[in-house]
Structure formats: C-alpha cells, structure tokens
Write a protein that holds these residues in place. Sequence first.
Motif, PDB file in Angstrom:
ATOM      1  N   LEU A   1     -20.321 -72.382 -17.297  1.00  0.00           N
ATOM      2  CA  LEU A   1     -19.530 -72.616 -18.506  1.00  0.00           C
ATOM      3  C   LEU A   1     -19.922 -73.925 -19.179  1.00  0.00           C
ATOM      4  N   GLU A   2     -20.693 -74.739 -18.467  1.00  0.00           N
ATOM      5  CA  GLU A   2     -21.253 -75.956 -19.061  1.00  0.00           C
ATOM      6  C   GLU A   2     -22.053 -75.624 -20.326  1.00  0.00           C
ATOM      7  N   PHE A   3     -22.684 -74.471 -20.334  1.00  0.00           N
ATOM      8  CA  PHE A   3     -23.476 -74.064 -21.498  1.00  0.00           C
ATOM      9  C   PHE A   3     -22.612 -73.922 -22.747  1.00  0.00           C
ATOM     10  N   GLU A   4     -21.323 -73.629 -22.543  1.00  0.00           N
ATOM     11  CA  GLU A   4     -20.424 -73.390 -23.669  1.00  0.00           C
ATOM     12  C   GLU A   4     -19.515 -74.578 -23.968  1.00  0.00           C
ATOM     13  N   ASN A   5     -19.752 -75.665 -23.264  1.00  0.00           N
ATOM     14  CA  ASN A   5     -18.969 -76.880 -23.501  1.00  0.00           C
ATOM     15  C   ASN A   5     -19.395 -77.501 -24.835  1.00  0.00           C
ATOM     16  N   PRO A   6     -18.449 -77.650 -25.777  1.00  0.00           N
ATOM     17  CA  PRO A   6     -18.791 -78.203 -27.100  1.00  0.00           C
ATOM     18  C   PRO A   6     -19.462 -79.567 -27.038  1.00  0.00           C
ATOM     19  N   GLU A   7     -19.231 -80.302 -25.969  1.00  0.00           N
ATOM     20  CA  GLU A   7     -19.852 -81.626 -25.836  1.00  0.00           C
ATOM     21  C   GLU A   7     -21.376 -81.540 -25.847  1.00  0.00           C
ATOM     22  N   HIS A   8     -21.888 -80.374 -25.442  1.00  0.00           N
ATOM     23  CA  HIS A   8     -23.343 -80.208 -25.382  1.00  0.00           C
ATOM     24  C   HIS A   8     -23.901 -79.559 -26.645  1.00  0.00           C
ATOM     25  N   GLY A   9     -23.030 -79.224 -27.589  1.00  0.00           N
ATOM     26  CA  GLY A   9     -23.486 -78.677 -28.868  1.00  0.00           C
ATOM     27  C   GLY A   9     -23.502 -77.174 -28.903  1.00  0.00           C
TER      28      GLY A   9
ATOM     29  N   PRO B   1     -25.121 -73.450 -26.340  1.00  0.00           N
ATOM     30  CA  PRO B   1     -25.888 -73.029 -25.157  1.00  0.00           C
ATOM     31  C   PRO B   1     -27.375 -73.355 -25.265  1.00  0.00           C
ATOM     32  N   ASP B   2     -27.941 -73.143 -26.439  1.00  0.00           N
ATOM     33  CA  ASP B   2     -29.362 -73.458 -26.625  1.00  0.00           C
ATOM     34  C   ASP B   2     -29.627 -74.950 -26.476  1.00  0.00           C
ATOM     35  N   ALA B   3     -28.704 -75.756 -26.981  1.00  0.00           N
ATOM     36  CA  ALA B   3     -28.856 -77.210 -26.873  1.00  0.00           C
ATOM     37  C   ALA B   3     -28.800 -77.654 -25.416  1.00  0.00           C
ATOM     38  N   TYR B   4     -27.907 -77.012 -24.644  1.00  0.00           N
ATOM     39  CA  TYR B   4     -27.787 -77.356 -23.219  1.00  0.00           C
ATOM     40  C   TYR B   4     -29.083 -76.993 -22.490  1.00  0.00           C
ATOM     41  N   ALA B   5     -29.633 -75.816 -22.792  1.00  0.00           N
ATOM     42  CA  ALA B   5     -30.888 -75.391 -22.170  1.00  0.00           C
ATOM     43  C   ALA B   5     -32.014 -76.367 -22.517  1.00  0.00           C
ATOM     44  N   LYS B   6     -32.034 -76.827 -23.763  1.00  0.00           N
ATOM     45  CA  LYS B   6     -33.070 -77.777 -24.181  1.00  0.00           C
ATOM     46  C   LYS B   6     -32.916 -79.113 -23.452  1.00  0.00           C
ATOM     47  N   LYS B   7     -31.658 -79.503 -23.205  1.00  0.00           N
ATOM     48  CA  LYS B   7     -31.417 -80.751 -22.468  1.00  0.00           C
ATOM     49  C   LYS B   7     -31.939 -80.642 -21.040  1.00  0.00           C
ATOM     50  N   LEU B   8     -31.736 -79.482 -20.413  1.00  0.00           N
ATOM     51  CA  LEU B   8     -32.259 -79.276 -19.060  1.00  0.00           C
ATOM     52  C   LEU B   8     -33.789 -79.320 -19.067  1.00  0.00           C
ATOM     53  N   HIS B   9     -34.375 -78.692 -20.066  1.00  0.00           N
ATOM     54  CA  HIS B   9     -35.832 -78.683 -20.207  1.00  0.00           C
ATOM     55  C   HIS B   9     -36.372 -80.104 -20.360  1.00  0.00           C
ATOM     56  N   GLN B  10     -35.736 -80.885 -21.219  1.00  0.00           N
ATOM     57  CA  GLN B  10     -36.188 -82.252 -21.459  1.00  0.00           C
ATOM     58  C   GLN B  10     -36.003 -83.124 -20.227  1.00  0.00           C
TER      59      GLN B  10
END
Length: 304
Positions: free
Chosen positions: A82-90, A92-101
């Motif tokens: 559910l971290e992927f859907e946390n608004p703090e991360h913008g 789901p795609d933004a969260y995935a990009k953060k993991l990638h980076q």
Amino acid sequence: MAKRRFIDIGANLIDNTFTGIYHGKSVHENDLEKVLGRAWEIGMEKIMITGTTYDDSKRAHAVSLSDQRLYCTVGCHPTHCLEFENPEHGSPDAYAKKLHQLYQDCGKKVVAFGEIGLDYDRLHFCGKEQQNKYFQQQLSVAESLKSPLFLHCRAAFQDLCETLRNRDIRLPGVVHSFDGTCDDAESLMELGLYIGINGCSLKTDKNLDVVKTIPVEKILIETDSPWCDIRPTHAGHKYILTKFNAVKKEKWKEDAMVKGRNEPATICQVLEVISAVKEEDIDQLGKQIYKNTLNLFFPDEIKN
C-alpha cells in the motif's frame, strides 16, 4: 579445522530490537555491533540486510555502509505494498521510480531487488489484487536493472510461479524463507530460482522431508533475523550442534544473545540441521552453499 564460511542472505538488521527497543520501549542499549561481532566470529563473511519499503531500504543501505561485509536489498515487501498508493510518494509510478533510483544510488552495496513477492497469509495488510499489481510493477523495475531477485512467498506459490513464468525476461533469484511443498520447490527450481532455508523452513517433519529433496546446488541459507530462529518445539531443533548463551532482554548483557531475538550467528545452526536431514557432510555442504550464494549475488568473486 578451518572455520566454515557463511553468507546470510537475509537479515533484518534495521529492526528496532537491534537498538534495544521492543514494542516501542527501550530495554537495553544498541547492541548491533555485538550482534555482528558474534556473526564474524562463527565465520560469517557477508550479510545481506533486507529492504522491505523504500524508507527501510534506505536505512538498510545506510547500515551497510558501516562495514565492508554488509550489503543490502532494495524493494517493497508484499505486505507493505500500500506504500505505492501513499500520497506522500506522489503515485504508484513515482514510488517505483524512487525504488529504481535508490537501487542505482546504492551502487555495489545493493545485490538484489527485494524483498518482493506475494503473501496470502497476511491479506489484512494488503489485498491480493494490490499485491499482484505491485509485484508486477516491481518485477519491471528489477528487469530494467537486470537485478537478481530476493523473493517472498507465503501460501501463494502457484500465483508467484505463474507470474514469473509469464514474464518475457527470466531473472535469477531466490525465494527466501521457503516453507512450501516438494512440488512448490520443483516449480521454483524449474524457473531457475534458488531456495532460501532458515528456521521457518525447518519447523515440522514435513518441512524437513521437503528439504531432503532439494538439491544442494539450489540451496541458500539465511537467518531472517530477528525472526525465524530454530526453537525447541521445532522438528529441526534436535539436530542443532552449536548452542549459544542467551538471556531475557531485561537481563541483557553484551556477551549473550537475547532470548526470542534471532541473530545472524545462528546461521551455523541452519547448516547443521540441513546437513543432518540430508545426511550430507557438513563441510562439503557449507562450501557448496557458499558457492551457490556467490554465484547468485557475488559472481565477481568466483575464482576461475
């Protein structure tokens, strides 16, 4: 006799218990250095610190920088998806990009993408649909990074195998803390995956029967500290040869383990149980498992 060589592929060293905090209460001083000291003493050569969210993966990386023998993984555990859907991360795609980076930023300290996968035992944390959706998304990140996988699977082997089977890219990896059947193990190995064994893999006679069937060339070992210790009630416990002094956390002392808190040094017990149930020479088994681990996570260290 030469000291055996170990690599713990899964240790949650950022857990609060290693700072002396239990259920939000400080009970004793931070003893991670002592915990690591006991691990190095028994022959541990490397420890992979597990990342289970973006923030925890950052913390795992930070701890790994404290010692050249420590490494980390980067990923989001299925029960935390559910971290992927946390608004703090913008998004789901933004969260995935953060993991990638983050994976890229960790450089040589990160050796696997994970802990990712499926957990149908704990759907109250995150439902099947979301787990599967973000498992797929994280696999895409791992594929773009060409990273080995550190996989989690509970009561979901069929779905996990089907998902991996249907991907265009087949990545190497391990399903850690394996507790499945012989058929589950066979399906995973057909996908080219290794099987990670810890105390949770050695609880019952049925578990031991499964371990007997897994080829030694496909086994990796771990502790999953501070969890998954081999307890007196477990079927594998009778095969333990190495005993450690342990005290209750309220009576903590620096030269003893804490009862109920697993730590990397107990990896030698995992090897002892596997050796006994498979009737394999423990030194030869240990060498093969060490070689397996290098092959998956540290291929540059394999000598020709």
